[in-house]
Structure formats: C-alpha cells, structure tokens
Scaffold this motif. Structure first.
Motif, mmCIF file in Angstrom:
data_model
loop_
_atom_site.group_PDB
_atom_site.id
_atom_site.type_symbol
_atom_site.label_atom_id
_atom_site.label_comp_id
_atom_site.label_asym_id
_atom_site.label_seq_id
_atom_site.Cartn_x
_atom_site.Cartn_y
_atom_site.Cartn_z
ATOM 1 N N VAL A 175 0.847 -1.228 0.018
ATOM 2 C CA VAL A 175 -0.057 -0.138 0.002
ATOM 3 C C VAL A 175 0.777 1.247 0.157
ATOM 4 O O VAL A 175 0.660 2.244 -0.660
ATOM 5 C CB VAL A 175 -0.905 -0.004 1.350
ATOM 6 C CG1 VAL A 175 -1.558 1.392 1.382
ATOM 7 C CG2 VAL A 175 -1.828 -1.052 1.226
ATOM 8 N N GLY A 176 1.914 1.125 0.912
ATOM 9 C CA GLY A 176 2.909 2.358 0.905
ATOM 10 C C GLY A 176 2.910 3.060 2.084
ATOM 11 O O GLY A 176 3.521 4.168 2.414
ATOM 12 N N ASN A 189 -8.053 -9.340 1.543
ATOM 13 C CA ASN A 189 -9.456 -9.504 1.782
ATOM 14 C C ASN A 189 -10.184 -8.308 2.311
ATOM 15 O O ASN A 189 -11.300 -7.935 1.960
ATOM 16 C CB ASN A 189 -9.747 -10.558 2.454
ATOM 17 C CG ASN A 189 -9.476 -11.944 1.967
ATOM 18 O OD1 ASN A 189 -9.942 -12.207 0.840
ATOM 19 N ND2 ASN A 189 -8.662 -12.735 2.647
ATOM 20 N N ASP A 190 -9.247 -7.403 2.859
ATOM 21 C CA ASP A 190 -9.944 -6.238 3.788
ATOM 22 C C ASP A 190 -8.784 -5.275 4.143
ATOM 23 O O ASP A 190 -7.788 -5.645 3.644
ATOM 24 C CB ASP A 190 -10.854 -6.718 4.968
ATOM 25 C CG ASP A 190 -9.895 -7.411 6.256
ATOM 26 O OD1 ASP A 190 -8.591 -7.590 5.853
ATOM 27 O OD2 ASP A 190 -10.302 -7.961 6.989
ATOM 28 N N GLY A 191 -9.230 -4.278 4.863
ATOM 29 C CA GLY A 191 -8.264 -3.310 5.189
ATOM 30 C C GLY A 191 -8.108 -2.014 4.204
ATOM 31 O O GLY A 191 -8.990 -1.912 3.215
ATOM 32 N N CYS A 192 -7.024 -1.118 4.365
ATOM 33 C CA CYS A 192 -6.850 -0.200 3.196
ATOM 34 C C CYS A 192 -6.386 -0.798 1.923
ATOM 35 O O CYS A 192 -5.894 -1.938 1.839
ATOM 36 C CB CYS A 192 -5.656 0.640 3.849
ATOM 37 S SG CYS A 192 -6.133 1.654 5.411
ATOM 38 N N ARG A 248 -13.105 4.536 13.919
ATOM 39 C CA ARG A 248 -11.868 4.121 13.746
ATOM 40 C C ARG A 248 -11.128 4.252 12.133
ATOM 41 O O ARG A 248 -10.222 4.469 11.605
ATOM 42 C CB ARG A 248 -11.168 3.091 14.303
ATOM 43 C CG ARG A 248 -11.895 1.842 13.863
ATOM 44 C CD ARG A 248 -11.345 0.650 14.789
ATOM 45 N NE ARG A 248 -11.557 -0.530 14.159
ATOM 46 C CZ ARG A 248 -10.620 -1.357 13.857
ATOM 47 N NH1 ARG A 248 -9.359 -0.855 13.634
ATOM 48 N NH2 ARG A 248 -10.903 -2.540 13.090
ATOM 49 N N TYR A 249 -12.355 3.786 11.336
ATOM 50 C CA TYR A 249 -12.020 3.605 9.866
ATOM 51 C C TYR A 249 -11.892 4.870 9.387
ATOM 52 O O TYR A 249 -10.975 5.010 8.299
ATOM 53 C CB TYR A 249 -13.221 2.794 9.107
ATOM 54 C CG TYR A 249 -13.326 1.414 9.875
ATOM 55 C CD1 TYR A 249 -12.325 0.451 9.464
ATOM 56 C CD2 TYR A 249 -14.176 1.079 10.753
ATOM 57 C CE1 TYR A 249 -12.389 -0.911 9.844
ATOM 58 C CE2 TYR A 249 -14.140 -0.254 11.103
ATOM 59 C CZ TYR A 249 -13.428 -1.208 10.748
ATOM 60 O OH TYR A 249 -13.420 -2.577 11.295
ATOM 61 N N CYS A 250 -12.370 6.146 9.538
ATOM 62 C CA CYS A 250 -12.766 7.038 9.048
ATOM 63 C C CYS A 250 -11.377 8.361 9.715
ATOM 64 O O CYS A 250 -10.855 8.908 9.138
ATOM 65 C CB CYS A 250 -13.779 7.862 9.494
ATOM 66 S SG CYS A 250 -15.130 7.643 8.122
ATOM 67 N N SER A 255 -6.137 10.508 8.359
ATOM 68 C CA SER A 255 -4.627 10.349 8.607
ATOM 69 C C SER A 255 -3.856 9.858 7.394
ATOM 70 O O SER A 255 -2.992 10.193 7.037
ATOM 71 C CB SER A 255 -4.251 9.417 9.705
ATOM 72 O OG SER A 255 -4.505 8.049 9.562
ATOM 73 N N ASP A 256 -4.663 9.008 6.360
ATOM 74 C CA ASP A 256 -4.071 8.890 5.214
ATOM 75 C C ASP A 256 -4.177 9.516 3.932
ATOM 76 O O ASP A 256 -3.945 9.265 3.006
ATOM 77 C CB ASP A 256 -4.412 7.357 4.953
ATOM 78 C CG ASP A 256 -4.100 6.003 6.062
ATOM 79 O OD1 ASP A 256 -3.030 6.559 6.540
ATOM 80 O OD2 ASP A 256 -4.861 5.299 6.022
ATOM 81 N N LEU A 257 -4.871 10.841 4.399
ATOM 82 C CA LEU A 257 -5.395 11.905 3.203
ATOM 83 C C LEU A 257 -4.254 12.027 2.288
ATOM 84 O O LEU A 257 -4.589 11.911 1.081
ATOM 85 C CB LEU A 257 -6.115 12.724 3.838
ATOM 86 C CG LEU A 257 -6.540 14.028 2.585
ATOM 87 C CD1 LEU A 257 -7.337 13.302 1.684
ATOM 88 C CD2 LEU A 257 -7.047 15.239 3.342
ATOM 89 N N PRO A 258 -3.058 12.169 2.782
ATOM 90 C CA PRO A 258 -1.771 12.525 1.677
ATOM 91 C C PRO A 258 -1.674 11.509 0.687
ATOM 92 O O PRO A 258 -1.260 11.956 -0.426
ATOM 93 C CB PRO A 258 -0.770 12.536 2.888
ATOM 94 C CG PRO A 258 -1.175 13.226 4.020
ATOM 95 C CD PRO A 258 -2.516 12.336 4.141
ATOM 96 N N TYR A 259 -1.959 10.271 1.075
ATOM 97 C CA TYR A 259 -1.697 9.246 -0.064
ATOM 98 C C TYR A 259 -2.880 9.277 -0.992
ATOM 99 O O TYR A 259 -2.497 8.706 -2.077
ATOM 100 C CB TYR A 259 -1.661 7.668 0.718
ATOM 101 C CG TYR A 259 -0.405 7.797 1.502
ATOM 102 C CD1 TYR A 259 0.797 7.469 1.387
ATOM 103 C CD2 TYR A 259 -0.775 7.830 3.011
ATOM 104 C CE1 TYR A 259 1.624 7.221 2.293
ATOM 105 C CE2 TYR A 259 0.218 7.930 3.895
ATOM 106 C CZ TYR A 259 1.502 7.368 3.612
ATOM 107 O OH TYR A 259 2.421 7.319 4.527
ATOM 108 N N TYR A 260 -4.034 9.512 -0.642
ATOM 109 C CA TYR A 260 -5.070 9.522 -1.653
ATOM 110 C C TYR A 260 -5.522 11.020 -2.153
ATOM 111 O O TYR A 260 -6.479 11.063 -2.934
ATOM 112 C CB TYR A 260 -6.451 8.882 -0.872
ATOM 113 C CG TYR A 260 -6.212 7.348 -0.438
ATOM 114 C CD1 TYR A 260 -5.884 6.409 -1.270
ATOM 115 C CD2 TYR A 260 -6.352 7.457 0.998
ATOM 116 C CE1 TYR A 260 -5.715 5.146 -0.593
ATOM 117 C CE2 TYR A 260 -6.183 6.085 1.492
ATOM 118 C CZ TYR A 260 -5.861 5.007 0.675
ATOM 119 O OH TYR A 260 -5.595 3.637 1.077
ATOM 120 N N LYS A 261 -4.770 12.071 -1.799
ATOM 121 C CA LYS A 261 -5.602 13.346 -2.094
ATOM 122 C C LYS A 261 -5.448 13.850 -3.308
ATOM 123 O O LYS A 261 -6.330 14.283 -3.982
ATOM 124 C CB LYS A 261 -4.535 14.484 -1.345
ATOM 125 C CG LYS A 261 -5.159 15.744 -1.467
ATOM 126 C CD LYS A 261 -4.170 16.963 -0.520
ATOM 127 C CE LYS A 261 -4.893 18.069 -0.375
ATOM 128 N NZ LYS A 261 -4.113 18.926 0.484
#
Length: 265
Positions: A175-176, A189-192, A248-250, A255-261
């Motif tokens: 994922v990075g 199967n699940d997660g980010c 907790r998922y949101c 916190s992961d916004l920089p990876y998906y921005k």
C-alpha cells in the motif's frame, strides 16, 4: 369522569405514542399506528406485539382515528404550540425549535441556521444535487459502472485486482503506508488499499469529483473540514460525524489523506 378515555388507553403498543392512522389487531384488539403495523408485518416472524399470536391481521380503525385526531397535541420540541393530533405533523415541518443534523459534518441547528449552513459550507454539494446540467454532464462523462465477476479487472498501475469482503478492490501489493486498520498490504481481503485500487473504488461507485473516498470497512466517507465521516451508526458512540465522534476507519482514512489526496482533484 368514570369511563373517560385517556391517552394511555390508546397508545400504540410498539412506539408508545398516540397512533397516526390507528390500526387494531383482530386477535386481541391491541392498538398500533400505521407505521408500526407495517414494521410488524414486514418481519420474517410475524407475531402480534401484544399476545404473540402468529400471522396477526390488523384493520384500520376509522372510529378510533377520528377520536384520536381530536386529542390535543403539544409540540414535542417544546415551542409551546398546541394543536390537534391531525395537525401536529404539519407544525413539525416548520417548528422554530426543531433541530436538524447535517449528515456530512457535526453541525446541528434550527431550520434557518441549518439552511444557511448547507448553502454556505456545503454549497458545492447542493449545487451538484440540484443542477440538472451538472447531473447530465456527470452522467455523460462517468457512466454507471458494473462489475462482472468473471472479467479480469486491472487498476491504473496494471495490477490485477479482485473484490475483497469489504467490497473494495485489492491487488495484494504494497500500500505504501500502515495504519490501525491495515498491515501495509493492499488486501487481499480487507483493510486499506493502494491509491490505484482506491481509484477503482471511486470509479465503480461513481464517486469521482465528490470529495469522497471508501474507508477500510467499505463505507463511503465524505471529506468535511479536513476530516472524513461515513455516517455509520455505533451503539456506543452514535453516528460517525456526530459531534466528538469519528469511527476508527474514518480516523485512519483522515490520517491517510496525503496518500489519496490526488484522487479527490
């Protein structure tokens, strides 16, 4: 006066409120409002809520409806308005003390302040909903996608992807980044998931340009004031997006916004 009918004698046995369009059961004569009658008959195990008789039958009680509609009703929002049961619902639509909860953020307020909020803070979303030209343009540029489980799906990086148990796309590559909902791998199967697989999530849900991502639980979460909220309800904390609570998922997605921005642009 002896024999006088009190409100508690005709309360809906399910919601314990004065029934709107009252129905009575043929088995024991218990009283239900029309909405609770529908919910009772909708379940897989249809039982009378009073005597537990199987497959109960309910009939609209016209006499009781007329009687209840003459009962005085006090506004539940405590504005002081008093009316008849038959008219109180119309009052609730414009009651000055009724509060509205924004589904995209934590704001809560009365009719006018809520209207001001959504037309200022969420004006882009409002325009997107009501502007037909934008809807037509969106429909032409991003046609509805469907998933063929027999067809091989690749992300923009060229990796073969599959649908996990969260209904998100996963390629099983790195994922990075790591967070409290994943181990750094894209699935299986699940997660980010990685940004190219998140891009597929947005594509097949028609979310491009909506300032939204799909969190690790598979819920669509909208970006509001720098944070993501999915609106999922928790028995312990309430709705994700309510004042003071973010699931907790949101939390991880924020916190992961920089990876998906770059996917939101």
């Amino acid at each position: 006066m002896k024999g006088q009918l009190d409100e508690e004698d005709i309360m809906c046995i399910v919601c314990q409120e004065l029934p709107i369009n009252a129905h009575t059961s043929q088995c024991c004569g218990c009283v239900l409002c029309e909405e609770c009658t529908g919910l009772t008959l909708k379940g897989s195990k249809q039982l009378c809520p009073n005597c537990r008789n199987q497959n109960p039958k309910f009939e609209k009680n016209v006499y009781l409806i007329k009687l209840i509609n003459k009962f005085p009703a006090i506004c539940k929002y405590e504005c002081g308005y008093v009316s008849q049961v038959s008219d109180i619902k119309n009052h609730y639509k414009n009651c000055p003390k009724k509060t509205y909860q924004c589904t995209n953020c934590e704001f809560k307020g009365n009719h006018q302040s809520f209207f001001n909020h959504i037309t200022s803070i969420h004006k882009d979303e409002v325009i997107q909903i009501f502007d037909k030209s934008l809807q037509q343009s969106s429909a032409l540029s991003t046609p509805k996608q469907s998933i063929d489980p027999l067809q091989e799906v690749k992300n923009s990086r060229g990796d073969i992807c599959h649908i996990g148990k969260t209904s998100k796309f996963y390629c099983s590559k790195n994922v990075g980044h790591k967070c409290n909902t994943c181990d750094g791998q894209c699935g299986p199967n699940d997660g980010c998931n990685c940004p190219p697989c998140m891009e597929l999530d947005l594509k097949y849900r028609n979310l491009k340009g909506q300032q939204a991502l799909v969190n690790a639980e598979g819920k669509v979460a909208f970006l509001t004031n720098g944070s993501f909220y999915c609106g999922t309800y928790s028995n312990d904390y309430g709705k994700c997006g309510k004042i003071g609570y973010k699931c907790r998922y949101c939390t991880s997605l924020t916190s992961d916004l920089p990876y998906y921005k770059h996917l939101l642009q």
